[in-house]
Design a protein around this motif. Structure first.
Motif, mmCIF file in Angstrom:
data_model
loop_
_atom_site.group_PDB
_atom_site.id
_atom_site.type_symbol
_atom_site.label_atom_id
_atom_site.label_comp_id
_atom_site.label_asym_id
_atom_site.label_seq_id
_atom_site.Cartn_x
_atom_site.Cartn_y
_atom_site.Cartn_z
ATOM 1 N N GLU A 131 0.823 -1.204 0.000
ATOM 2 C CA GLU A 131 0.000 0.000 0.000
ATOM 3 C C GLU A 131 0.859 1.257 0.000
ATOM 4 O OE1 GLU A 131 -3.742 2.015 2.476
ATOM 5 O OE2 GLU A 131 -2.953 0.047 3.044
ATOM 6 N N GLY A 132 2.069 1.148 0.565
ATOM 7 C CA GLY A 132 2.941 2.301 0.627
ATOM 8 C C GLY A 132 3.673 2.601 -0.667
ATOM 9 N N LEU A 133 3.533 1.734 -1.678
ATOM 10 C CA LEU A 133 4.255 1.943 -2.931
ATOM 11 C C LEU A 133 3.703 3.114 -3.737
ATOM 12 C CD1 LEU A 133 4.711 -1.776 -4.054
ATOM 13 C CD2 LEU A 133 6.485 -0.230 -3.197
ATOM 14 N N VAL A 134 2.451 3.468 -3.495
ATOM 15 C CA VAL A 134 1.815 4.583 -4.206
ATOM 16 C C VAL A 134 1.146 5.487 -3.176
ATOM 17 C CG1 VAL A 134 0.044 5.245 -5.878
ATOM 18 C CG2 VAL A 134 1.412 3.189 -6.268
ATOM 19 N N ALA A 135 1.284 6.781 -3.324
ATOM 20 C CA ALA A 135 0.625 7.753 -2.447
ATOM 21 C C ALA A 135 -0.727 8.094 -3.066
ATOM 22 C CB ALA A 135 1.493 8.994 -2.282
ATOM 23 N N LEU A 136 -1.769 7.351 -2.693
ATOM 24 C CA LEU A 136 -3.034 7.412 -3.423
ATOM 25 C C LEU A 136 -3.688 8.790 -3.371
ATOM 26 C CD1 LEU A 136 -5.182 5.987 -5.096
ATOM 27 C CD2 LEU A 136 -6.253 5.239 -2.953
ATOM 28 N N GLY A 137 -3.807 9.403 -2.179
ATOM 29 C CA GLY A 137 -4.434 10.715 -2.090
ATOM 30 C C GLY A 137 -3.700 11.770 -2.899
ATOM 31 N N PRO A 138 -2.384 11.931 -2.689
ATOM 32 C CA PRO A 138 -1.626 12.867 -3.525
ATOM 33 C C PRO A 138 -1.688 12.529 -5.007
ATOM 34 C CG PRO A 138 -0.399 12.384 -1.529
ATOM 35 C CD PRO A 138 -1.590 11.453 -1.544
ATOM 36 N N LEU A 139 -1.754 11.236 -5.353
ATOM 37 C CA LEU A 139 -1.880 10.843 -6.755
ATOM 38 C C LEU A 139 -3.174 11.379 -7.350
ATOM 39 C CD1 LEU A 139 -1.147 9.188 -9.307
ATOM 40 C CD2 LEU A 139 -2.190 7.197 -8.181
ATOM 41 N N ALA A 140 -4.274 11.230 -6.618
ATOM 42 C CA ALA A 140 -5.559 11.727 -7.118
ATOM 43 C C ALA A 140 -5.531 13.245 -7.275
ATOM 44 C CB ALA A 140 -6.684 11.308 -6.171
ATOM 45 N N MET A 141 -4.944 13.939 -6.292
ATOM 46 C CA MET A 141 -4.841 15.392 -6.392
ATOM 47 C C MET A 141 -3.947 15.800 -7.568
ATOM 48 S SD MET A 141 -6.742 16.801 -4.092
ATOM 49 C CE MET A 141 -7.930 15.472 -4.260
ATOM 50 N N ALA A 142 -2.875 15.030 -7.797
ATOM 51 C CA ALA A 142 -1.989 15.318 -8.931
ATOM 52 C C ALA A 142 -2.711 15.102 -10.252
ATOM 53 C CB ALA A 142 -0.742 14.434 -8.859
#
Length: 286
Positions: free
Chosen positions: A243-254
């Motif tokens: 789960e730590g391999l991707v920063a999901l919240g920041p990814l969505a904001m990006a």
């Protein structure tokens, strides 16, 4: 000059085999959905785990199996809430390349705020605007009816996101209420580390996005990824979680910022480039 936030080390040995096992396990649970909606949460966990796991060997998310996994996770997350809110006896949901008839579950423990936020982030990343709208029409009362405990701020946060997407107004006031709810004296469920390093940064990024503050968005994005790295390396159990391999919240904001034309000065394997840019949009039936 780009800011580079390197991803923490993660064991790659046997990763391809693990990905295949996850794909098979997710497929087996998905195939059971037409018999019981109670399997939706397990299917969501497995598909999301496969999606993040595939980014270990494919950090740019440029290969079809990786995007397929992200699409499947998005489809299951959306179906979970469609099943919880529908008035009919069954819903039709395309998942993993097939339209499936899934029983309606009604309010249940899986239809909780945490899963809603994750499902919404996935819909943003996959540019699924209809699913974003459907998720934003999920009543907050239904999320409260899940019976799971969450800090109060999360309901104001979801209200702000829903109001933004549905253009209901008062988004800033609701976001301020959410931010105020993240203060130490207001939170009792989430740990301070989880709040400060994982949950709060998405609120700050959303604020910068709303204000079209492009320079500060990049600054906060870099900080968010560094905090993400710190959180997922604080102990051995976290460091071994995909789960730590991707920063999901920041990814969505990006992804939102990319589509709004923000210039990016931050590069990181925590933000797979093809997901940020929506490179595979339209290549899979969703």
């Amino acid at each position: 000059m780009p800011v580079i936030v390197s991803r923490h080390e993660f064991p790659a040995e046997g990763a391809e085999e693990r990905n295949e096992l996850l794909r098979q396990a997710a497929g087996a649970v998905i195939d059971e959905l037409e018999g019981s909606a109670s399997n939706l949460e397990q299917a969501f966990l497995l598909t999301f785990t496969e999606a993040t796991s595939r980014c270990l060997l494919d950090p740019l998310a440029e290969y079809a199996p990786t995007w397929r996994a992200w699409v499947s996770a998005m489809q299951v997350g959306s179906a979970l809430f469609a099943s919880a809110t529908a008035s009919e006896e069954r819903i039709d949901a395309r998942i993993a390349g097939k339209v499936r008839s899934i029983p309606v579950s009604g309010p249940n423990s899986a239809a909780n705020p945490g899963n809603w936020v994750k499902a919404f982030w996935l819909a943003i990343v996959c540019r699924e605007q209809d699913r974003m709208t459907q998720l934003c029409n999920v009543p907050i009362s239904l999320l409260r009816a899940s019976g799971t405990e969450y800090d109060e701020y999360v309901y104001a946060w979801i209200d702000a996101l829903q109001s933004y997407w549905l253009q209901r107004g008062n988004v800033s006031e609701k976001l301020v209420a959410a931010v105020n709810g993240t203060k130490p004296d207001a939170t009792v469920i989430a740990s301070r580390a989880l709040m400060l390093k994982i949950l709060y940064p998405s609120l700050e990024l959303f604020y910068r996005y709303l204000r079209q503050d492009r320079e500060q968005f990049n600054t906060v994005l870099a900080e968010a990824l560094q905090w993400h790295k710190e959180y997922w390396t604080e102990d051995e159990d976290r460091a071994s979680s995909s789960e730590g391999l991707v920063a999901l919240g920041p990814l969505a904001m990006a992804a939102l910022a990319h589509d709004a034309g923000f210039p990016f000065q931050v590069q990181s394997e925590y933000l797979p480039r093809a997901l940020v840019e929506g490179a595979w949009i339209g290549e899979f039936d969703t």
